[in-house]
Design a protein around this motif. Sequence first.
Motif, PDB file in Angstrom:
ATOM      1  N   UNK A  65       0.815  -1.217   0.000  1.00 13.34           N
ATOM      2  CA  UNK A  65       0.000   0.000   0.000  1.00 13.34           C
ATOM      3  C   UNK A  65       0.851   1.271   0.000  1.00 13.34           C
ATOM      4  N   UNK A  66       2.090   1.179   0.494  1.00 14.67           N
ATOM      5  CA  UNK A  66       2.983   2.330   0.425  1.00 14.67           C
ATOM      6  C   UNK A  66       3.238   2.744  -1.012  1.00 14.67           C
ATOM      7  N   UNK A  67       3.434   1.763  -1.886  1.00 13.73           N
ATOM      8  CA  UNK A  67       3.635   2.054  -3.314  1.00 13.73           C
ATOM      9  C   UNK A  67       2.385   2.705  -3.903  1.00 13.73           C
ATOM     10  N   UNK A  68       1.215   2.152  -3.558  1.00 13.93           N
ATOM     11  CA  UNK A  68      -0.040   2.692  -4.073  1.00 13.93           C
ATOM     12  C   UNK A  68      -0.291   4.119  -3.573  1.00 13.93           C
ATOM     13  N   UNK A  69       0.060   4.382  -2.307  1.00 14.58           N
ATOM     14  CA  UNK A  69      -0.176   5.712  -1.750  1.00 14.58           C
ATOM     15  C   UNK A  69       0.697   6.772  -2.408  1.00 14.58           C
ATOM     16  N   UNK A  70       1.914   6.394  -2.795  1.00 18.31           N
ATOM     17  CA  UNK A  70       2.768   7.333  -3.541  1.00 18.31           C
ATOM     18  C   UNK A  70       2.069   7.743  -4.835  1.00 18.31           C
ATOM     19  N   UNK A  71       1.499   6.770  -5.534  1.00 20.55           N
ATOM     20  CA  UNK A  71       0.771   7.058  -6.774  1.00 20.55           C
ATOM     21  C   UNK A  71      -0.481   7.897  -6.504  1.00 20.55           C
ATOM     22  N   UNK A  72      -1.191   7.585  -5.409  1.00 14.43           N
ATOM     23  CA  UNK A  72      -2.413   8.329  -5.072  1.00 14.43           C
ATOM     24  C   UNK A  72      -2.110   9.795  -4.761  1.00 14.43           C
ATOM     25  N   UNK A  73      -1.001  10.032  -4.074  1.00 11.63           N
ATOM     26  CA  UNK A  73      -0.670  11.386  -3.627  1.00 11.63           C
ATOM     27  C   UNK A  73      -0.020  12.204  -4.729  1.00 11.63           C
ATOM     28  N   UNK A  74       0.928  11.599  -5.447  1.00  7.62           N
ATOM     29  CA  UNK A  74       1.727  12.355  -6.426  1.00  7.62           C
ATOM     30  C   UNK A  74       1.220  12.250  -7.859  1.00  7.62           C
ATOM     31  N   UNK A  75       0.404  11.230  -8.116  1.00  5.37           N
ATOM     32  CA  UNK A  75      -0.024  11.002  -9.499  1.00  5.37           C
ATOM     33  C   UNK A  75       1.048  10.321 -10.327  1.00  5.37           C
ATOM     34  N   UNK A  76       2.114   9.863  -9.665  1.00  6.58           N
ATOM     35  CA  UNK A  76       3.213   9.190 -10.360  1.00  6.58           C
ATOM     36  C   UNK A  76       3.567   7.916  -9.597  1.00  6.58           C
ATOM     37  N   UNK A  77       4.078   6.915 -10.260  1.00  9.87           N
ATOM     38  CA  UNK A  77       4.372   6.852 -11.698  1.00  9.87           C
ATOM     39  C   UNK A  77       3.102   6.664 -12.528  1.00  9.87           C
ATOM     40  N   UNK A  78       3.135   7.192 -13.737  1.00 11.99           N
ATOM     41  CA  UNK A  78       1.962   7.094 -14.611  1.00 11.99           C
ATOM     42  C   UNK A  78       1.680   5.653 -15.007  1.00 11.99           C
ATOM     43  N   UNK A  79       2.680   4.765 -14.861  1.00 12.53           N
ATOM     44  CA  UNK A  79       2.436   3.363 -15.153  1.00 12.53           C
ATOM     45  C   UNK A  79       1.327   2.806 -14.269  1.00 12.53           C
ATOM     46  N   UNK A  80       1.172   3.381 -13.083  1.00 13.42           N
ATOM     47  CA  UNK A  80       0.098   2.955 -12.180  1.00 13.42           C
ATOM     48  C   UNK A  80      -1.155   3.799 -12.400  1.00 13.42           C
ATOM     49  N   UNK A  81      -1.003   5.113 -12.379  1.00 10.99           N
ATOM     50  CA  UNK A  81      -2.170   6.000 -12.377  1.00 10.99           C
ATOM     51  C   UNK A  81      -2.965   5.970 -13.682  1.00 10.99           C
ATOM     52  N   UNK A  82      -2.358   5.554 -14.787  1.00  5.54           N
ATOM     53  CA  UNK A  82      -3.109   5.491 -16.051  1.00  5.54           C
ATOM     54  C   UNK A  82      -4.144   4.373 -16.039  1.00  5.54           C
ATOM     55  N   UNK A 133      -5.413  14.342   1.097  1.00  4.23           N
ATOM     56  CA  UNK A 133      -4.442  13.882   2.099  1.00  4.23           C
ATOM     57  C   UNK A 133      -5.042  13.821   3.505  1.00  4.23           C
ATOM     58  N   UNK A 134      -6.001  14.702   3.792  1.00  2.07           N
ATOM     59  CA  UNK A 134      -6.639  14.678   5.114  1.00  2.07           C
ATOM     60  C   UNK A 134      -7.428  13.387   5.292  1.00  2.07           C
ATOM     61  N   UNK A 135      -8.187  13.008   4.273  1.00  6.18           N
ATOM     62  CA  UNK A 135      -8.944  11.754   4.327  1.00  6.18           C
ATOM     63  C   UNK A 135      -8.006  10.553   4.340  1.00  6.18           C
ATOM     64  N   UNK A 136      -6.911  10.658   3.609  1.00  8.71           N
ATOM     65  CA  UNK A 136      -5.936   9.573   3.574  1.00  8.71           C
ATOM     66  C   UNK A 136      -5.330   9.339   4.954  1.00  8.71           C
ATOM     67  N   UNK A 137      -4.954  10.428   5.635  1.00  6.54           N
ATOM     68  CA  UNK A 137      -4.395  10.298   6.989  1.00  6.54           C
ATOM     69  C   UNK A 137      -5.390   9.653   7.939  1.00  6.54           C
ATOM     70  N   UNK A 138      -6.653  10.047   7.824  1.00  5.92           N
ATOM     71  CA  UNK A 138      -7.698   9.454   8.660  1.00  5.92           C
ATOM     72  C   UNK A 138      -7.811   7.953   8.388  1.00  5.92           C
TER      73      UNK A 138
END
Length: 334
Positions: free
Chosen positions: A96-113, A126-131
């Motif tokens: 989930x750490x890898x997924x959260x990087x994509x959720x927050x930054x929009x990168x890498x595009x290999x995931x977000x596309x 990010x507020x909802x994510x922290x919760x």
Amino acid sequence: PKMPGQDSAACAFSCCFSQEEKLWDALKISAYVFSTGLLMFTALVNSVSWFMQDITSGNFWQTTWLNFYNFFEEDEWKIFLFGAALVPALAFWGFNGILMVADITGKPTFITRYRIQLGKNDPVDTKRLCQAIYTALGNQFFVSLPMLVPMFHVMRWWGNTFSKELPTFQWFLVELSIFTIIEEILFYYTHRLVHHPVLYKHIHKKHHEWTAPIGVVSIYAHPVEHILSNTLPVMTGPMVMGSHIVSISAWFCLALITTSISHCGYHLPFLPSPEFHDFHHLKFNQCYGVLGVLDYLHGTDRVFRQTKAFERHKVLLGLTPLSESIPEAPKRAE
């Protein structure tokens, strides 16, 4: 002329035949899911096992287990805690750490596309994510961890959990199949239970705050729901089978990563399709199970089967996002 009751008898026969046909279809779906998953898993593990044994002498896995067992000085509680709590937690947060990087930054595009609900969580609040993170950690530390205490005592009394001899890989595949069936049954019915209006308002509504879920939301839930729907369905199989701690650890990791995939919001190549459960978060009253077999039998996937999401509900074997190759139909102008 027709005899009295002839129509009703024909109707009853037709309904019975329809139910038998539906059950047979469900069994075929289940067999397909199991055989495909087990084939892929067997190929992967056998390849890794062959590679490791090729570069080492003797039985690599058995030797590694004995070294691990001796390292903890045969302390069964420490071994159980490490295998049933620490290793699955690291697998969950690593994935989930890898997924959260994509959720927050929009990168890498290999995931977000490969986003399923286009325009949602782009980027995530990010507020909802922290919760969600705080709640997930709370459920792990204050719900799941204490539940391992009675499980540990059950396993010591009932099973072969701390044997110095590892189970065979073939037996682990049998266990994995049984674990999956038990989880499907328990999760489906407990999940439908918490959707009852009385329970939904006070318990399950928390989980459905995310209509477009992300990976960590898989254990973002009320503590009661986390016990009933998230933890007990996964723990029950190993307790029934009296499984080895290595089998338990592997199953817990697999269950946590699978549920993270089903909530992640991305239909990634070569991974199980999350379309089924993503549609549940979008519509609330469809797709309650994991495999979809009980949903098919109970008719709780009828709406889903009429959508483009159902057409996309398959393993993506290429690199073109299914949202592009099977796009939603354009909305009609009012």
